[in-house]
Design a protein around this motif. Structure first.
Motif, PDB file in Angstrom:
ATOM      1  N   THR A  47       3.854  22.044  36.789  1.00  0.00           N
ATOM      2  CA  THR A  47       2.901  22.649  37.707  1.00  0.00           C
ATOM      3  C   THR A  47       3.061  22.018  39.078  1.00  0.00           C
ATOM      4  N   SER A  48       2.347  22.542  40.041  1.00  0.00           N
ATOM      5  CA  SER A  48       2.492  22.084  41.415  1.00  0.00           C
ATOM      6  C   SER A  48       1.628  20.857  41.684  1.00  0.00           C
ATOM      7  N   THR A  49       1.978  20.143  42.756  1.00  0.00           N
ATOM      8  CA  THR A  49       1.156  19.021  43.180  1.00  0.00           C
ATOM      9  C   THR A  49      -0.235  19.499  43.546  1.00  0.00           C
ATOM     10  N   GLY A  50      -0.312  20.681  44.177  1.00  0.00           N
ATOM     11  CA  GLY A  50      -1.609  21.231  44.545  1.00  0.00           C
ATOM     12  C   GLY A  50      -2.501  21.481  43.351  1.00  0.00           C
ATOM     13  N   ALA A  51      -1.919  21.949  42.246  1.00  0.00           N
ATOM     14  CA  ALA A  51      -2.708  22.182  41.033  1.00  0.00           C
ATOM     15  C   ALA A  51      -3.282  20.875  40.508  1.00  0.00           C
ATOM     16  N   TYR A  52      -2.499  19.827  40.574  1.00  0.00           N
ATOM     17  CA  TYR A  52      -3.004  18.509  40.164  1.00  0.00           C
ATOM     18  C   TYR A  52      -4.107  18.035  41.101  1.00  0.00           C
ATOM     19  N   LEU A  53      -3.904  18.165  42.398  1.00  0.00           N
ATOM     20  CA  LEU A  53      -4.878  17.683  43.375  1.00  0.00           C
ATOM     21  C   LEU A  53      -6.201  18.431  43.295  1.00  0.00           C
ATOM     22  N   SER A  54      -6.186  19.646  42.756  1.00  0.00           N
ATOM     23  CA  SER A  54      -7.428  20.418  42.635  1.00  0.00           C
ATOM     24  C   SER A  54      -8.416  19.766  41.676  1.00  0.00           C
ATOM     25  N   LEU A  55      -7.978  18.765  40.922  1.00  0.00           N
ATOM     26  CA  LEU A  55      -8.894  18.016  40.063  1.00  0.00           C
ATOM     27  C   LEU A  55      -9.929  17.267  40.887  1.00  0.00           C
ATOM     28  N   TYR A  56      -9.562  16.885  42.103  1.00  0.00           N
ATOM     29  CA  TYR A  56     -10.376  15.975  42.903  1.00  0.00           C
ATOM     30  C   TYR A  56     -11.239  16.734  43.903  1.00  0.00           C
TER      31      TYR A  56
END
Length: 288
Positions: A138-147
């Motif tokens: 997945t994308s870095t953006g998808a991971y960052l959406s956790l925060y």
């Protein structure tokens, strides 16, 4: 724990199937070999549907197994319906030829040579998978959406300057509304993974991490039973502090060599402790 199983597995010829072994306690000590003890352990496995982690080498079938999160490993569980989820059998993926597992001799860099996607914890029985986080990259953006939005910019800049190689993720929702997500971040070295965990996220800070999940305003540190610790990995767990809104979040960081795992669970009302500890422990075992 994983090293012990891997050593056991090398005693069998490649391709030879293995009988289901008696479970080994989480502390690695050998269980008494009495028939009465064996019957009790097998009954506990059947009754509580504990997951089994099986380590297999390249070209081998199955090697050896352990039960994960035995009933005594989680304090305060004395009643029959303890809320544990039923996970499928877990298997460590085969490695490329001549590549060692992390935390073994010959792997000084603590590198995970397996496909990162195959190290993701699978969804338990009854779960509804998230089609956007289906176990692939997945994308870095998808991971960052956790925060929370106020944390994403700084984390994104840090990741851009790091040696982040890729992110794999899986998410699902249980019938009671508990949503779980697991993100695995693989860096170019254990040093970069530790730097991101310690400096950017600050998972080991005395007052908890500075980057909080979306919607979380305060936290309480969570402690796990010593019996479910995984050697060579670092675990940091938290829960959302009261008062919170219509749902509560629990989350954890697992640093295992060059990989940092982020496990989150959000549930309407209260996020339950037992499935959270079970999920985090099993993911930790897969990485360690």
């Amino acid at each position: 724990m994983t090293e012990q199983l891997a050593e056991q597995g090398t005693e069998r010829p490649a391709g030879q199937s293995a009988e289901q072994p008696a479970p080994v306690p989480a502390d690695g000590t050998a269980a008494p070999a009495s028939p009465r003890r064996a019957r009790r352990v097998l009954w506990a496995v059947a009754r509580w549907t504990a997951a089994v982690v099986v380590c297999g080498g390249v070209g081998a079938g199955t090697a050896a197994g352990i039960t994960a999160l035995d009933r005594d490993d989680v304090p305060g569980l004395a009643t029959e319906g303890d809320g544990r989820w039923e996970y499928p059998v877990l298997r460590l993926p085969a490695l490329p030829v001549d590549r060692p597992r992390p935390f073994t001799e010959g792997n000084e860099g603590e590198v995970h040579h397996a496909d990162l996607r195959e190290l993701l914890l699978p969804a338990p029985a009854g779960a509804t998978p998230d089609p956007t986080l289906d176990g692939g990259f997945t994308s870095t953006g998808a991971y960052l959406s956790l925060y929370g939005k106020e944390f994403r910019g700084e984390l994104e800049r840090t990741l851009a300057d790091s040696t982040l190689r890729h992110v794999a993720a899986r998410a699902w929702t249980m019938p009671d509304g508990t949503r779980t997500s697991v993100h695995l971040l693989r860096f170019g070295s254990v040093g970069h993974a530790e730097a991101y965990k310690d400096v950017a996220v600050q998972a080991d800070a005395a007052d908890g991490p500075k980057a909080l999940p979306e919607g979380v305003e305060g936290l309480v540190m969570e402690s796990f039973a010593d019996d479910v610790e995984v050697p060579d990995t670092s675990l940091y767990a938290f829960r959302e502090k009261k008062p919170y809104g219509p749902e509560q979040t629990r989350w954890a960081y697992i640093q295992a060599g060059d990989v940092l795992a982020v496990v989150t669970q959000t549930r309407p009302g209260e996020a339950l402790l037992v499935p959270f500890q079970q999920t985090v422990t099993l993911q930790n075992q897969l990485l360690g």
